[in-house]
Design a protein around this motif. Structure first.
Motif, mmCIF file in Angstrom:
data_model
loop_
_atom_site.group_PDB
_atom_site.id
_atom_site.type_symbol
_atom_site.label_atom_id
_atom_site.label_comp_id
_atom_site.label_asym_id
_atom_site.label_seq_id
_atom_site.Cartn_x
_atom_site.Cartn_y
_atom_site.Cartn_z
ATOM 1 N N TRP A 296 83.557 16.684 47.416
ATOM 2 C CA TRP A 296 84.159 17.974 47.284
ATOM 3 C C TRP A 296 83.961 18.653 46.121
ATOM 4 O O TRP A 296 83.817 19.959 45.952
ATOM 5 N N TYR A 297 83.955 18.135 44.750
ATOM 6 C CA TYR A 297 83.717 18.523 43.814
ATOM 7 C C TYR A 297 82.330 18.852 43.599
ATOM 8 O O TYR A 297 82.002 20.068 43.081
ATOM 9 N N HIS A 298 81.418 18.280 44.324
ATOM 10 C CA HIS A 298 79.943 18.584 44.300
ATOM 11 C C HIS A 298 79.630 19.764 45.200
ATOM 12 O O HIS A 298 78.677 20.476 44.971
ATOM 13 N N GLU A 299 80.472 19.718 46.444
ATOM 14 C CA GLU A 299 80.381 20.796 47.389
ATOM 15 C C GLU A 299 80.695 22.083 46.465
ATOM 16 O O GLU A 299 80.050 23.223 46.743
ATOM 17 N N PHE A 300 81.662 22.226 45.866
ATOM 18 C CA PHE A 300 82.154 23.024 45.096
ATOM 19 C C PHE A 300 80.991 23.837 44.292
ATOM 20 O O PHE A 300 80.689 24.855 44.168
ATOM 21 N N LEU A 301 80.312 22.860 43.435
ATOM 22 C CA LEU A 301 79.015 23.172 42.411
ATOM 23 C C LEU A 301 77.926 23.722 43.451
ATOM 24 O O LEU A 301 77.486 24.777 43.139
ATOM 25 N N ALA A 302 77.624 23.303 44.465
ATOM 26 C CA ALA A 302 76.670 23.673 45.324
ATOM 27 C C ALA A 302 77.035 24.920 46.025
ATOM 28 O O ALA A 302 76.053 25.882 46.153
ATOM 29 N N ASP A 303 78.103 25.283 46.103
ATOM 30 C CA ASP A 303 78.489 26.425 46.974
ATOM 31 C C ASP A 303 78.728 27.586 45.681
ATOM 32 O O ASP A 303 78.174 28.950 46.010
ATOM 33 N N GLU A 304 79.082 27.235 44.546
ATOM 34 C CA GLU A 304 79.202 28.205 43.476
ATOM 35 C C GLU A 304 78.064 28.708 42.782
ATOM 36 O O GLU A 304 77.941 29.835 42.228
ATOM 37 N N MET A 305 77.092 27.514 42.442
ATOM 38 C CA MET A 305 76.090 27.755 42.015
ATOM 39 C C MET A 305 74.835 28.449 42.537
ATOM 40 O O MET A 305 74.465 27.551 43.520
ATOM 41 N N PRO A 306 74.204 29.188 42.114
ATOM 42 C CA PRO A 306 73.404 30.185 43.250
ATOM 43 C C PRO A 306 72.063 29.415 43.501
ATOM 44 O O PRO A 306 71.648 29.596 44.709
ATOM 45 N N GLN A 307 71.644 28.375 42.887
ATOM 46 C CA GLN A 307 70.501 27.650 43.178
ATOM 47 C C GLN A 307 70.738 26.176 43.220
ATOM 48 O O GLN A 307 69.916 25.412 42.824
ATOM 49 N N ALA A 308 71.988 25.869 43.652
ATOM 50 C CA ALA A 308 72.282 24.342 43.509
ATOM 51 C C ALA A 308 72.124 23.729 44.943
ATOM 52 O O ALA A 308 72.829 24.429 45.875
ATOM 53 N N ASP A 309 71.839 22.632 45.320
ATOM 54 C CA ASP A 309 71.837 21.893 46.392
ATOM 55 C C ASP A 309 72.615 20.702 46.314
ATOM 56 O O ASP A 309 73.029 20.231 45.302
ATOM 57 N N LEU A 310 73.128 20.095 47.338
ATOM 58 C CA LEU A 310 74.061 18.819 47.474
ATOM 59 C C LEU A 310 73.205 17.789 47.969
ATOM 60 O O LEU A 310 72.485 17.749 49.125
ATOM 61 N N ALA A 311 73.568 16.533 47.435
ATOM 62 C CA ALA A 311 73.098 15.199 47.786
ATOM 63 C C ALA A 311 74.203 14.074 47.850
ATOM 64 O O ALA A 311 74.761 14.309 46.797
ATOM 65 N N ILE A 312 74.482 13.502 48.790
ATOM 66 C CA ILE A 312 75.454 12.534 49.022
ATOM 67 C C ILE A 312 74.620 11.198 49.040
ATOM 68 O O ILE A 312 73.785 10.819 50.125
ATOM 69 N N VAL A 313 74.976 10.028 48.270
ATOM 70 C CA VAL A 313 74.337 8.779 48.385
ATOM 71 C C VAL A 313 75.397 7.859 49.088
ATOM 72 O O VAL A 313 76.296 7.580 48.524
ATOM 73 N N ASP A 314 74.707 7.263 50.172
ATOM 74 C CA ASP A 314 75.830 6.416 51.069
ATOM 75 C C ASP A 314 76.022 5.282 50.307
ATOM 76 O O ASP A 314 75.100 4.717 49.422
#
Length: 257
Positions: free
Chosen positions: A214-232
């Motif tokens: 969820w830290y990274h979801e926040f970054l992806a939501d807040e930063m205008p050009q950010a994407d999210l990737a989760i490594v299994d």
């Protein structure tokens, strides 16, 4: 190892260049680490030069006399900028405290104009457990035991990777590692991270308890050009634990910019 001298100190770094083209990717390690945490990303040297540095007081780099917090963060930013100039780096990857350094630079340093950022196992705020801060200052062995338990640094701690991580932290030493974690603890740019408008990838191991998804979801939501990737099947050091899928996500991002 190569080195650059700046601000009366020497910062060391390693380069992997297998004939790749385009701006280099400069990788910044986290608290108590060194360039070795990025060893599996050197495989990407076929695509572009890959650079990984040792921050001041880590690996073979000269230490600094700086208080934890902004002063340390600023000194580490100087390390990154010095190596970036030497290697013509255009892209930057940071893990944990390394990610905080890149966020700090994007917000505070006008001369820092990256083509893209990879924020791995990090966040806009990096609060550290109070007990861990006490152990880092007073009982280093207990702190290392805590950090290398399942789903912290590593999802399923592999003895070889645990030894690599422990060795780096012992080499940095208790005082430097505590300074790093205290600096992380004081870092909080939640109110400003939306001002970072460069392309970015927030990437995290699905089991990371230190900087959870969820830290990274926040970054992806807040930063205008950010994407999210989760490594299994990975935790905080996803680049070390699951280099195949981590590198694939990084390559896809770099190719898209």
């Amino acid at each position: 190892m190569e080195s650059v001298t700046h601000h009366d100190r020497e910062t060391t770094y390693r380069v992997s260049d297998r004939g790749g083209s385009g701006p280099a990717l400069l990788c910044v390690h986290g608290s108590g680490g060194n360039h070795g945490v990025w060893k599996s990303q050197f495989r990407l040297g076929d695509e572009r030069p890959i650079v990984a540095l040792d921050l001041s007081g880590h690996g073979e780099s000269t230490d600094i006399d700086a208080d934890p917090g902004y002063e340390t963060l600023s000194a580490y930013a100087d390390d990154v900028l010095a190596v970036a100039r030497e290697t013509d780096a255009g892209f930057f990857a940071g893990n944990s405290l390394g990610g905080a350094i890149l966020v700090h630079m994007a917000l505070e340093r006008d001369e820092f104009t990256p083509d893209g950022l990879i924020l791995a196992g990090t966040g806009a705020k990096l609060a550290v457990l109070d007990d861990l801060l006490v152990w880092l200052e007073e009982d280093f062995d207990r702190a290392l035991e805590f950090l290398h338990a399942p789903d912290r640094f590593l999802h399923e701690p592999d003895e070889r990777l645990v030894e690599l991580s422990r060795e780096a932290m012992h080499e940095a030493g208790q005082a430097v590692t505590y300074r790093d974690f205290r600096t992380s603890h004081e870092f909080d740019e939640r109110d400003r991270v939306s001002n970072i408008e460069v392309p970015a990838l927030a990437i995290v191991g699905e089991h990371d308890q230190l900087t959870p998804p969820w830290y990274h979801e926040f970054l992806a939501d807040e930063m205008p050009q950010a994407d999210l990737a989760i490594v299994d099947d990975a935790a905080h050091l996803a680049m070390l634990e699951r280099p195949g899928p981590f590198n694939a996500a990084v390559s896809e991002f770099l190719d898209s910019v």
